[in-house]
Design an enzyme around this catalytic site. Structure first.
Site, PDB file in Angstrom:
ATOM      1  N   HIS A  79      32.810  38.872  40.148  1.00  0.00           N
ATOM      2  CA  HIS A  79      33.463  37.637  40.603  1.00  0.00           C
ATOM      3  C   HIS A  79      34.812  37.485  39.895  1.00  0.00           C
ATOM      4  O   HIS A  79      35.834  37.243  40.539  1.00  0.00           O
ATOM      5  CB  HIS A  79      32.567  36.431  40.336  1.00  0.00           C
ATOM      6  N   ASP A 108      65.240  42.707  53.660  1.00  0.00           N
ATOM      7  CA  ASP A 108      63.929  43.247  53.287  1.00  0.00           C
ATOM      8  C   ASP A 108      63.919  43.455  51.784  1.00  0.00           C
ATOM      9  O   ASP A 108      64.896  43.154  51.090  1.00  0.00           O
ATOM     10  CB  ASP A 108      63.651  44.574  54.020  1.00  0.00           C
ATOM     11  N   TRP A 144      34.373  40.492  32.850  1.00  0.00           N
ATOM     12  CA  TRP A 144      35.627  41.081  33.361  1.00  0.00           C
ATOM     13  C   TRP A 144      36.457  41.662  32.228  1.00  0.00           C
ATOM     14  O   TRP A 144      37.296  42.522  32.444  1.00  0.00           O
ATOM     15  CB  TRP A 144      36.422  40.057  34.165  1.00  0.00           C
ATOM     16  N   SER A 172      49.860  49.798  41.555  1.00  0.00           N
ATOM     17  CA  SER A 172      50.350  48.979  42.671  1.00  0.00           C
ATOM     18  C   SER A 172      51.192  47.815  42.158  1.00  0.00           C
ATOM     19  O   SER A 172      52.281  47.534  42.685  1.00  0.00           O
ATOM     20  CB  SER A 172      49.148  48.469  43.478  1.00  0.00           C
ATOM     21  N   SER A 173      50.712  47.150  41.115  1.00  0.00           N
ATOM     22  CA  SER A 173      51.444  45.994  40.578  1.00  0.00           C
ATOM     23  C   SER A 173      52.771  46.394  39.973  1.00  0.00           C
ATOM     24  O   SER A 173      53.781  45.702  40.148  1.00  0.00           O
ATOM     25  CB  SER A 173      50.609  45.300  39.494  1.00  0.00           C
ATOM     26  N   HIS A 256      46.586  38.006  28.085  1.00  0.00           N
ATOM     27  CA  HIS A 256      47.215  36.698  28.081  1.00  0.00           C
ATOM     28  C   HIS A 256      48.431  36.614  28.987  1.00  0.00           C
ATOM     29  O   HIS A 256      48.541  35.677  29.767  1.00  0.00           O
ATOM     30  CB  HIS A 256      47.483  36.135  26.695  1.00  0.00           C
ATOM     31  N   GLU A 258      48.702  38.201  31.580  1.00  0.00           N
ATOM     32  CA  GLU A 258      48.060  38.180  32.893  1.00  0.00           C
ATOM     33  C   GLU A 258      47.748  36.750  33.340  1.00  0.00           C
ATOM     34  O   GLU A 258      47.896  36.401  34.510  1.00  0.00           O
ATOM     35  CB  GLU A 258      46.776  39.024  32.828  1.00  0.00           C
ATOM     36  N   TYR A 260      49.450  34.162  32.715  1.00  0.00           N
ATOM     37  CA  TYR A 260      50.695  33.540  33.195  1.00  0.00           C
ATOM     38  C   TYR A 260      51.197  34.212  34.460  1.00  0.00           C
ATOM     39  O   TYR A 260      51.865  33.570  35.279  1.00  0.00           O
ATOM     40  CB  TYR A 260      51.741  33.514  32.085  1.00  0.00           C
ATOM     41  N   SER A 271      57.076  23.812  42.670  1.00  0.00           N
ATOM     42  CA  SER A 271      58.454  23.363  42.447  1.00  0.00           C
ATOM     43  C   SER A 271      59.263  23.431  43.733  1.00  0.00           C
ATOM     44  O   SER A 271      60.326  22.813  43.838  1.00  0.00           O
ATOM     45  CB  SER A 271      59.135  24.228  41.381  1.00  0.00           C
ATOM     46  N   HIS A 305      44.301  34.375  20.352  1.00  0.00           N
ATOM     47  CA  HIS A 305      43.555  33.111  20.447  1.00  0.00           C
ATOM     48  C   HIS A 305      42.303  33.281  21.317  1.00  0.00           C
ATOM     49  O   HIS A 305      41.477  32.387  21.363  1.00  0.00           O
ATOM     50  CB  HIS A 305      44.440  31.954  20.920  1.00  0.00           C
ATOM     51  N   HIS A 306      42.187  34.422  21.983  1.00  0.00           N
ATOM     52  CA  HIS A 306      40.940  34.712  22.688  1.00  0.00           C
ATOM     53  C   HIS A 306      39.890  35.285  21.740  1.00  0.00           C
ATOM     54  O   HIS A 306      38.791  35.614  22.167  1.00  0.00           O
ATOM     55  CB  HIS A 306      41.190  35.719  23.816  1.00  0.00           C
ATOM     56  N   THR A 331      55.195  23.879  28.960  1.00  0.00           N
ATOM     57  CA  THR A 331      54.326  23.492  30.074  1.00  0.00           C
ATOM     58  C   THR A 331      54.448  22.003  30.340  1.00  0.00           C
ATOM     59  O   THR A 331      54.509  21.561  31.494  1.00  0.00           O
ATOM     60  CB  THR A 331      52.866  23.863  29.753  1.00  0.00           C
ATOM     61  N   LYS A 334      57.480  21.197  32.310  1.00  0.00           N
ATOM     62  CA  LYS A 334      57.296  21.411  33.745  1.00  0.00           C
ATOM     63  C   LYS A 334      56.618  20.207  34.401  1.00  0.00           C
ATOM     64  O   LYS A 334      57.065  19.712  35.436  1.00  0.00           O
ATOM     65  CB  LYS A 334      56.469  22.673  33.986  1.00  0.00           C
ATOM     66  N   ARG A 453      28.294  30.749  27.984  1.00  0.00           N
ATOM     67  CA  ARG A 453      28.587  31.275  29.314  1.00  0.00           C
ATOM     68  C   ARG A 453      27.885  32.619  29.482  1.00  0.00           C
ATOM     69  O   ARG A 453      27.345  33.176  28.528  1.00  0.00           O
ATOM     70  CB  ARG A 453      30.093  31.422  29.521  1.00  0.00           C
TER      71      ARG A 453
END
Lengths: 528, 369
Positions: A79, A108, A144, A172-173, A256, A258, A260, A271, A305-306, A331, A334, A453
């Site tokens: 998931h 293009d 994951w 690809s990315s 991390h 990722e 963002y 925006s 921090h993870h 943040t 924003k 979890r």
């Protein structure tokens, strides 16, 4: 999209432009590739959503009912992986394909064939991920994040298929990001300086740099995992001089940024939408650009921090706590900007605006729970609990996914030439927002009360909130079928949209006809 | 000053939720049983209230705008944008608020990390899916596993009050003493978490990590493994019983007596029937989680016991793999005593569909170590 072909078919026959299946397989057109990305993303969203409903069915009551624990772990893992790499990221790339050339007034992307390759690489990766369920031993089951030694211990070929799939998605990315950066830096219409670009283009430019910087790091971690699994290396095995925690450092150095990567384009989307329905320009364009850049830079210095519970020195915990707390400053800028944009506007609340306002509010709740989690002593209490699950669904579902839905409603008139059904759209919005909160808000409480979890069964004091979450989840899942129905209905026809259905004064995309012709801006417009 | 505010906020909320900590619809962190957990509780409340305050202020403005500045009430858009003073203000104020949060948090972090001057040390080893506790300098060690019956998990029996949060052998510690926990793991990463103590620390194979707690009051405190560690991750709880010093001393000497009795058992001559009978209990507690209660296993990860080449092959090979482990299979030499190993070998060879007829005596296991 079929209307697009029908209307403009004749113009392109002489280009030798393929039709039928080959139109899509061999496409080098940013609009067709964007369309494919968006459909791919929607399919994966439903697939991974179905996995989530499996999780919630098992958690409806205490005890084991439907799903054995080892299969439960596969559900949570797939998931997460598919939602991140199959649904959210491809959706943003779909928007980038469709909208960036239209927004900067070019015909293009810079490398159309690479663009084709970026998309079609995703298909084998998706097949590998989904097929891993059916091989002996089954899909990857270690979360994951795939922490070793658990992911080294699992003998299933499914883990290797997932590693290979993520490698392919990484390529690809990276290829896609190079394409987007080159396009944005080199192909803007005359007069469009960097500081005149629409904010969505800015957020994607920054996101693309984040992807290029972080994806190779993931590739490194995955390759070390693969050689530890099969070739006797011991990068993550203390018995051979390695360290399991090394994987976590490398993984989160990717992981991390990722996070963002999955939220900055969403910031760009809202925006764009809020000024349209406030009938006012964005309050602080320059500060939004600086805030986005600041978030991107900070995202590379907060990874540990993870990992506060892995055991790091006081200095490490303090550094990562302070740097993480700092992220709330840009943040906050924003959020204040979006509200200042609405302030004294002439607001209307069509479906895209409803989604955008909900994103501002609900994403902020996710931001606040992120701030709570930044505080090391509190994080140690809440790490790996449902509080974290609540937190990242508030930023990724009510941040990223709902921004994507709002943006689909915003631009679908441009894509199809037809207006969507406004009352159905609003129904979809309210069902989604209410069901989302029923699902995920109680998880703050179960997390605080101490529910870990990634468990298939839980102690009795968590039963009530889990039942509420499960009911909400099924309502949320079913509501998305309405979204599919609305999209299909709009493609098939409806009220004609006209070039500029929102009567917005900004955005080159609204100067071309709806549906956008197969080729646009072959002669670049001039931006004053 | 800030600290006092935190504590009074925390105390106010404690009184609201403490009685509710095990009841349904629990909304907040569990009632703290250590000073550190109390600080964590207070920090969380402080930050929660600051966030709620900001939320009400900011979104109050947004909803004011939503109701007053809408086209349907005839509001015309005012075309303003950018205001440097405002933008500087809404950047600086959050920084000040963050500093106010960081200061008490920093003090708590420093306190949490101070493992010096401990009164006693316990080595805790996580393995799939149980906790091993080793009282250093006391020569007391035991394994702690889930004691909830499988019938409750599979909905064949009514679930008890402490469903999934109960163990056969809880960790026992004296009240008011600083207990240092030396944490490691034997296979994959686990995390030892007791919410009421404010302690959560990953157990990392090959490394030793330290944490500590000092329980303020006697009682039973329950927690769970907090790091995904495989299929039975949800089924390896932690239970800590905090006792008065005298009760703790009595418990400790009872543990030592029991260990001595078990050692004596290793030297006597056992019959096959007795070994198989004891082996069934050892197997169901330690082995069935992977190899299955019926010996079917979950191939390919966890091989079947029935008809297994090891369990029907030479005794030496069977003993070796149990003592020393292989790949995922953990080494049991430090976990099970001689009698238990001999018993489980007898059970695996003469039950679960196997009938080799042979077995070894506990004394032979002792000799093979």
């Amino acid at each position: 999209m079929s209307t697009t072909t029908a209307t403009h078919h004749d113009d392109h026959e002489d280009h030798g432009h393929p039709t039928g299946v080959m139109r899509w397989v061999a496409s080098t057109n940013h609009k067709d590739i964007g369309t494919m990305y968006l459909w791919f993303s929607l399919f994966m969203f439903f697939f991974a959503g179905a996995l989530a409903l499996g999780i919630r069915a098992e958690l409806f009551q205490p005890g084991l009912q439907f799903i054995e624990p080892e299969n439960f772990n596969k559900l949570t893992t797939l998931h997460g992986l598919i939602m991140i790499f199959g649904a959210i990221m491809p959706a943003f790339v779909g928007f980038a394909n469709w909208m960036i050339p239209l927004m900067i007034g070019t015909s293009d992307l810079a490398f159309p064939r690479l663009n084709n390759m970026s998309f079609w690489l995703m298909i084998p990766a998706a097949i590998l991920l989904m097929a891993s369920i059916f091989v002996p031993g089954g899909a990857v089951a270690g979360g994951w994040t795939m922490y070793p030694p658990l992911s080294v211990q699992n003998p299933s070929m499914g883990v290797d298929m997932t590693i290979l799939a993520l490698h392919i998605l990484g390529i690809s990315s990276i290829v896609g990001s190079i394409n987007i950066i080159t396009t944005i830096l080199n192909m803007r219409a005359p007069g469009m300086s960097l500081m005149k670009m629409p904010l969505f283009v800015w957020t994607w430019l920054i996101t693309a740099f984040l992807l290029i910087a972080s994806m190779p790091v993931l590739a490194g971690a995955l390759t070390m995992l693969l050689t530890d699994r099969h070739f006797g290396t011991t990068f993550f095995d203390a018995a051979g001089g390695g360290d399991p925690v090394l994987f976590q450092h490398v993984f989160w150095f990717f992981g991390h940024p990722e996070v963002y990567i999955m939220i900055l384009p969403a910031f760009g989307l809202i925006s764009t939408i809020i000024p349209t329905f406030a009938r006012k320009p964005l309050f602080g364009y320059a500060s939004m650009v600086y805030a986005t850049s600041a978030i991107a830079l900070l995202s590379f210095v907060v990874w540990a921090h993870h990992m506060f519970t892995t055991g790091m020195p006081v200095a490490g915990q303090l550094f990562f706590m302070y740097s993480t707390m700092l992220i709330s400053v840009p943040t906050g800028v924003k959020v204040f900007n979006w509200i200042a944009t609405m302030w004294k506007g002439s607001l209307t609340f069509e479906t895209p605006m409803l989604f955008s306002v909900a994103v501002v509010l609900l994403f902020t709740i996710g931001g606040f729970s992120g701030l709570v989690l930044a505080i090391v002593p509190v994080d140690i209490q809440l790490q790996d609990t449902y509080y974290v699950v609540a937190h990242f669904h508030y930023v990724l579902f009510s941040g990223a996914a709902m921004a994507i839905m709002g943006a689909v409603y915003y631009w679908i008139p441009k894509w199809t030439g037809f207006m969507y059904d406004e009352s159905l759209g609003k129904t979809h919005f309210w069902l989604t927002t209410i069901a989302f909160n029923i699902t995920f808000f109680p998880m703050h409480f179960t997390g605080l009360a101490g529910m870990p979890r990634r468990i298939p069964d839980y102690a009795l004091q968590f039963a009530e909130f889990n039942m509420i979450s499960s009911i909400g989840a099924f309502a949320l899942g079913v509501s998305q079928l309405l979204f599919l129905y609305i999209v299909v209905k709009t493609i098939r026809g409806g009220k004609l949209a006209g070039d500029n259905p929102w009567e917005t004064v900004e955005g080159l995309e609204w100067t071309v006809p709806s549906p956008a012709p197969f080729h646009t801006f072959e002669t670049p417009p001039t931006v004053k | 000053m800030i600290k006092r505010t935190i504590f009074s906020l925390g105390a106010a909320f404690l009184s609201m939720f403490a009685v509710n900590s095990h009841a349904a619809y629990a909304l907040n962190l569990r009632a703290p049983a250590t000073d550190i957990a109390g600080q964590v509780y207070g920090l969380h409340m402080l930050i929660l209230w600051i966030c709620i305050g900001i939320f009400i202020l900011v979104f109050g403005l947004m909803f004011y705008s939503i109701f007053k500045h809408r086209k349907s009430v005839g509001h015309k858009a005012v075309q303003f944008h950018e205001n440097h003073l405002l933008e500087v203000v809404w950047t600086i104020i959050p920084v000040i608020i963050l500093a106010a949060m960081a200061y008490p948090a920093t003090k708590t972090i420093v306190a949490m990390k101070d493992t010096s001057a401990a009164d006693m040390s316990i080595k805790v080893t996580g393995s799939q899916w149980k906790w091993a506790y080793d009282y250093l300098d006391q020569d007391v060690k035991f394994i702690s596993t889930l004691s909830t019956p499988q019938d409750q998990v599979h909905n064949k029996a009514e679930k008890g009050e402490n469903y999934l949060l109960e163990v056969d052998n809880p960790l026992v510690v004296p009240v008011g003493k600083k207990v240092k926990i030396l944490l490691t793991a034997s296979d994959v990463i686990h995390a030892w978490w007791v919410p009421s103590f404010g302690v959560k620390q990953d157990a990392i194979p090959g490394f030793v990590r330290e944490t500590w707690f000092r329980a303020d009051k006697t009682g039973t405190y329950r927690g769970q493994c907090a790091e995904l560690c495989g299929k039975a991750h949800g089924f390896m709880p932690i239970v800590v019983e905090v006792k008065e010093q005298a009760d703790y001393d009595a418990w400790l000497s009872a543990q030592k007596d029991a260990a001595a009795a078990a050692d004596a058992g290793a030297d006597k001559e056992w019959t096959k029937v007795d070994l198989v009978a004891q082996g069934e209990a050892v197997y169901n507690k330690n082995c069935s989680v992977c190899h299955g209660a019926t010996g079917a296993g979950i191939p390919p990860a966890f091989p079947a016991m029935t008809g297994s080449a090891v369990a029907t092959g030479p005794l030496e090979g069977h003993l070796d793999i149990i003592l020393n482990g292989k790949n995922i299979m953990p080494a049991w030499r430090d976990v099970l005593n001689d009698t238990d190993i001999a018993a489980v070998i007898a059970y695996e060879r003469n039950a679960l569909g196997n009938s080799t007829g042979d077995f070894i005596q506990p004394s032979a296991v002792k000799a093979a170590r």
